[in-house]
Motif scaffolding. Structure first.
Motif, short mmCIF file in Angstrom:
data_model
loop_
_atom_site.label_atom_id
_atom_site.label_comp_id
_atom_site.label_asym_id
_atom_site.label_seq_id
_atom_site.Cartn_x
_atom_site.Cartn_y
_atom_site.Cartn_z
N LEU A 196 0.20 -0.61 -0.08
CA LEU A 196 -0.06 -0.38 -0.13
C LEU A 196 0.49 0.84 0.25
O LEU A 196 0.90 2.09 -0.90
CB LEU A 196 -0.73 -0.18 0.99
CG LEU A 196 -1.62 1.45 0.76
CD1 LEU A 196 -2.82 1.40 0.19
CD2 LEU A 196 -2.66 1.00 2.39
N GLN A 197 1.82 1.42 0.57
CA GLN A 197 2.75 2.09 0.85
C GLN A 197 4.10 2.66 -0.28
O GLN A 197 3.28 3.73 -0.90
CB GLN A 197 3.29 2.09 2.18
CG GLN A 197 4.53 3.27 2.35
CD GLN A 197 5.80 3.09 3.95
OE1 GLN A 197 5.51 1.84 4.16
NE2 GLN A 197 5.61 4.15 4.48
N LYS A 198 3.64 1.52 -0.59
CA LYS A 198 4.73 1.75 -2.02
C LYS A 198 3.39 2.30 -3.46
O LYS A 198 3.76 2.40 -4.45
CB LYS A 198 5.73 0.49 -2.75
CG LYS A 198 5.98 0.09 -2.04
CD LYS A 198 6.57 -1.74 -2.33
CE LYS A 198 8.01 -1.72 -1.50
NZ LYS A 198 8.25 -2.92 -2.10
N GLU A 199 2.50 1.66 -3.55
CA GLU A 199 1.22 2.49 -4.24
C GLU A 199 0.87 4.08 -4.12
O GLU A 199 1.12 4.35 -5.69
CB GLU A 199 -0.17 0.60 -4.55
CG GLU A 199 -0.58 1.39 -4.99
CD GLU A 199 -0.40 0.22 -6.62
OE1 GLU A 199 -0.56 1.01 -7.50
OE2 GLU A 199 0.51 0.05 -6.39
N MET A 200 0.82 3.44 -2.50
CA MET A 200 0.52 5.70 -3.00
C MET A 200 1.69 6.30 -3.39
O MET A 200 1.61 7.36 -3.77
CB MET A 200 0.29 5.41 -0.91
CG MET A 200 -0.86 4.93 -0.67
SD MET A 200 -2.23 5.65 -1.77
CE MET A 200 -2.86 3.98 -2.06
N SER A 201 2.62 6.60 -2.89
CA SER A 201 3.95 6.81 -4.03
C SER A 201 4.16 6.36 -5.44
O SER A 201 4.34 7.69 -5.70
CB SER A 201 5.36 5.78 -3.26
OG SER A 201 5.74 6.14 -1.68
N ARG A 202 3.25 5.58 -5.69
CA ARG A 202 3.58 5.57 -7.42
C ARG A 202 2.46 6.03 -8.16
O ARG A 202 2.70 6.80 -9.45
CB ARG A 202 4.02 4.25 -7.37
CG ARG A 202 4.21 3.94 -8.58
CD ARG A 202 4.14 2.52 -8.89
NE ARG A 202 2.82 1.02 -9.02
CZ ARG A 202 2.20 1.01 -10.24
NH1 ARG A 202 2.77 1.86 -11.84
NH2 ARG A 202 0.83 0.40 -10.19
N LYS A 203 1.51 5.39 -7.46
CA LYS A 203 0.40 6.89 -7.78
C LYS A 203 -0.43 7.30 -7.03
O LYS A 203 -1.28 7.07 -6.06
CB LYS A 203 -1.01 5.60 -7.97
CG LYS A 203 -0.18 4.93 -9.42
CD LYS A 203 -1.59 3.86 -9.83
CE LYS A 203 -1.50 3.27 -11.30
NZ LYS A 203 -2.38 1.92 -11.25
N PRO A 204 -0.02 8.78 -6.84
CA PRO A 204 -0.39 9.90 -5.77
C PRO A 204 -1.59 10.44 -6.20
O PRO A 204 -2.83 10.84 -4.66
CB PRO A 204 0.16 11.25 -6.08
CG PRO A 204 1.72 10.58 -6.79
CD PRO A 204 1.34 9.35 -8.18
N SER A 205 -2.61 10.25 -7.20
CA SER A 205 -4.80 10.21 -7.49
C SER A 205 -5.02 9.16 -5.96
O SER A 205 -5.56 9.10 -6.49
CB SER A 205 -3.96 9.85 -8.88
OG SER A 205 -3.93 8.58 -9.12
N LEU A 206 -3.94 8.32 -6.18
CA LEU A 206 -5.02 6.78 -5.76
C LEU A 206 -4.74 7.16 -3.59
O LEU A 206 -5.44 6.69 -3.21
CB LEU A 206 -4.28 5.97 -5.36
CG LEU A 206 -4.92 5.49 -6.68
CD1 LEU A 206 -4.40 3.27 -6.98
CD2 LEU A 206 -6.15 5.24 -6.64
#
Length: 138
Positions: A83-93
């Protein structure tokens, strides 16, 4: 006589477009030589379109489901790291991060039972939303 002709012209200018539009609209809706689809075909086409739209899911829903599945296969730490990686990768989420973390907290309690066991995996991802999700299950 000039006045009468002008008056007739004005009346026709007002009435004729309305008559033409109405007759044209009616002619288009009922063309005898055109084969129109039956009502069931129209309904089927609408239902297919609706089901296609329902199949396309929001990115945050897809991410949440993927992370809950990861939590089930591995552990909450792995899901929270993803989740933390995904938030860094896609700030729109990022605006959905808290709700996803809460869902992970609830899933952790379902998997591990007691809330105190699920709390061990709590991390500062999306504030304390994971811990809140765990607490909701009590």
């Amino acid at each position: 006589m000039n006045h009468a002709a002008r008056r007739i012209g004005r009346s026709l200018a007002l009435v004729l477009p309305v008559v033409l539009v109405l007759s044209g609209t009616l002619a288009v809706t009922r063309v005898p030589w055109a084969t129109s689809p039956s009502d069931s075909q129209v309904l089927t086409a609408s239902a297919e379109k609706a089901s296609t739209q329902a199949k396309s899911r929001a990115p945050q829903d897809v991410l949440r489901d993927r992370l809950v599945a990861e939590l089930q296969e591995e552990n909450p730490s792995a899901a929270l790291t993803s989740l933390q990686k995904e938030m860094s990768r896609k700030p729109s989420l990022a605006k959905h991060c808290a709700s996803i973390a809460r869902a992970l907290g609830r899933a952790a309690v379902k998997k591990y039972g007691a809330a105190h066991r699920a709390h061990r995996y709590s991390r500062p991802v999306c504030d304390t939303s994971f811990a809140y999700g765990v607490a909701q299950m009590n």
